[in-house]
Write a protein that holds these residues in place. Sequence first.
Motif, PDB file in Angstrom:
ATOM      1  N   UNK A   1      -6.342   2.780  -7.703  1.00 59.78           N
ATOM      2  CA  UNK A   1      -7.766   3.103  -7.536  1.00 59.78           C
ATOM      3  C   UNK A   1      -8.398   2.168  -6.510  1.00 59.78           C
ATOM      4  N   UNK A   2      -8.038   0.878  -6.565  1.00 58.01           N
ATOM      5  CA  UNK A   2      -8.576  -0.073  -5.594  1.00 58.01           C
ATOM      6  C   UNK A   2      -8.200   0.327  -4.172  1.00 58.01           C
ATOM      7  N   UNK A   3      -6.930   0.679  -3.960  1.00 59.48           N
ATOM      8  CA  UNK A   3      -6.500   1.107  -2.632  1.00 59.48           C
ATOM      9  C   UNK A   3      -7.169   2.411  -2.223  1.00 59.48           C
ATOM     10  N   UNK A   4      -7.309   3.319  -3.177  1.00 57.08           N
ATOM     11  CA  UNK A   4      -7.915   4.619  -2.855  1.00 57.08           C
ATOM     12  C   UNK A   4      -9.374   4.453  -2.425  1.00 57.08           C
ATOM     13  N   UNK A   5     -10.135   3.664  -3.172  1.00 54.80           N
ATOM     14  CA  UNK A   5     -11.536   3.456  -2.803  1.00 54.80           C
ATOM     15  C   UNK A   5     -11.654   2.684  -1.501  1.00 54.80           C
ATOM     16  N   UNK A   6     -10.672   1.818  -1.237  1.00 53.24           N
ATOM     17  CA  UNK A   6     -10.658   1.112   0.044  1.00 53.24           C
ATOM     18  C   UNK A   6     -10.414   2.073   1.195  1.00 53.24           C
ATOM     19  N   UNK A   7      -9.604   3.109   0.943  1.00 51.26           N
ATOM     20  CA  UNK A   7      -9.331   4.083   1.997  1.00 51.26           C
ATOM     21  C   UNK A   7     -10.546   4.941   2.327  1.00 51.26           C
TER      22      UNK A   7
ATOM     23  N   UNK B   1      -1.534   2.220   1.653  1.00 46.39           N
ATOM     24  CA  UNK B   1      -0.809   0.951   1.591  1.00 46.39           C
ATOM     25  C   UNK B   1       0.285   0.894   2.646  1.00 46.39           C
ATOM     26  N   UNK B   2       0.934   2.025   2.896  1.00 41.06           N
ATOM     27  CA  UNK B   2       2.006   2.053   3.894  1.00 41.06           C
ATOM     28  C   UNK B   2       1.470   1.795   5.293  1.00 41.06           C
ATOM     29  N   UNK B   3       0.323   2.367   5.616  1.00 39.24           N
ATOM     30  CA  UNK B   3      -0.211   2.259   6.977  1.00 39.24           C
ATOM     31  C   UNK B   3      -1.020   0.990   7.209  1.00 39.24           C
ATOM     32  N   UNK B   4      -1.510   0.361   6.163  1.00 37.41           N
ATOM     33  CA  UNK B   4      -2.398  -0.789   6.339  1.00 37.41           C
ATOM     34  C   UNK B   4      -1.723  -2.131   6.092  1.00 37.41           C
ATOM     35  N   UNK B   5      -0.560  -2.132   5.445  1.00 44.58           N
ATOM     36  CA  UNK B   5       0.075  -3.412   5.146  1.00 44.58           C
ATOM     37  C   UNK B   5       0.642  -4.038   6.419  1.00 44.58           C
ATOM     38  N   UNK B   6       0.798  -5.352   6.371  1.00 49.33           N
ATOM     39  CA  UNK B   6       1.393  -6.048   7.499  1.00 49.33           C
ATOM     40  C   UNK B   6       2.894  -5.805   7.524  1.00 49.33           C
ATOM     41  N   UNK B   7       3.390  -5.337   8.651  1.00 50.55           N
ATOM     42  CA  UNK B   7       4.813  -5.064   8.780  1.00 50.55           C
ATOM     43  C   UNK B   7       5.523  -6.273   9.353  1.00 50.55           C
TER      44      UNK B   7
END
Length: 503
Positions: free
Chosen positions: A66-72, A159-165
Amino acid sequence: MEILSQLWSFLGLLTVLQNILPSQFLSLLHSLYESLQDFFTPFSYFDIPEFNGYCSVDLNELYRHVTLYLNSLHNSAACRRLSLSRSKSSNRISFTVAPNHSVHDTFNGQRISWTHQVETVQDSLDEKRSFSLKIPKRHRQALLPLYLDHITATAAEFERTSRERRLFTNNGNNSSYDSGWVSVPFRHPSTFETLALETELKKQIMDDLTAFSAGREFYSRVGRAWKRGYLLYGPPGSGKSSLIAAMANFLCYDVYDLELTKVSDNSELRSLLIQTTNRSVIVIEDIDCSVDLTADRVTKTAAREDHEEEMGRVTLSGLLNFTDGLWSCCGEERIVVFTTNYREKIDPALVRCGRMDVHVSLGTCGPAAFRTLVKNYLEIESHALFDVVDSCIRSGSGLTPAQIGEILLRNRRDADMAMREVVAALQARVLGGGGGRGAAEYDEIVMRSPESVLVVGSPENWDSSPGKYVGKRRKEGPASEKKVNFLVRLRSLTKSDSGRRGV
């Protein structure tokens, strides 16, 4: 004043009743009140705590989603107050709903509200966090499961697109396999928009990568490990490393650069494979130069094989199991990339279908690739000398992206000078019979249609595939034969070019 006095009298009566009536009776009245309230309210409420259970130890995965979803969503118009943050290693700004504030969402035409509840634990500095979900009661049964699945899928993609790679390399630590990789942030700027490739080839690669990343159900249904193999071959400076970086940026994958010379034996190679994560690109550059794996197996003697095993080194068999054996299915959504300057030096068993599924030939710049470089370096999209460059390319001349990029970089402040120097270099290549640095060691490079550059097939089809790579040295033939070959090529290329312009 009379209203206030009546209000105080009512509150006093409630206090007296609360002290006189039994606690069980008061609890019953409270439950009855909540039941009546739930019956008449048009909404249903669901609490999602940060931790599961009473011990507050097990993190609630749904709370994180939910935290990630609302962040998106990051829609400031849907929330009166947001908390903004940014980590030291990222340029992305994170949006979080402020404590005890609400944010609104819409799903399947229904208005949904989220409230971020934060309470301070008594006699402690800890905080108790949770999300409260409010949805229409009459659509609760049909709406809630679909909405939660939507939240989970969106959160995973965000999470896949925003995390540091990260960019990993093996450290050659033979004492312990627990720390076989070291990493740094992966921030290579190469993308398919800036990559010097022909348009059709670029589209084919992007479509193949997109189909692979969305193929979880397909690979499970056909019973294959969810991985894809790419063989990139071509002269030095043709853009193999840049293509790998563009692929990783396109898919938002981590990159594992495997240095085979630091791997002691097959057992360590398997251990390194196990430590790689899902959604990653595993790269072995210059596979023909890393270790002696690509020699003809027919000429190997049994004594040499036994000696290699005794010395404890990576063998061809170990690398084959790495790419397509049982250990290759220990993870999901992985891409294995081999690069080489000389495709014919690689053992066919190493690049057959199932191991290297896609073979990409990278050579000199075509017209579209050249225009991409000019746009990147000179920031222009048209020039009077573009037709001259196209004519030189169609005549069989060519420069690699690295060679053209160096010319453009050196003259980036003067577009006319840069274009004239590129034309001069191409004309010198034509007059010199196609020779020059980098490409001189290769067979004469012929402009091919984009379909012939990307080959999906086994090495058995190399000889019959268009764009066949012949060898390291150019074989001289009679002058008449060379002239006929040149005219045939020029005629086919002229037809191809006129066809494209007609479209």
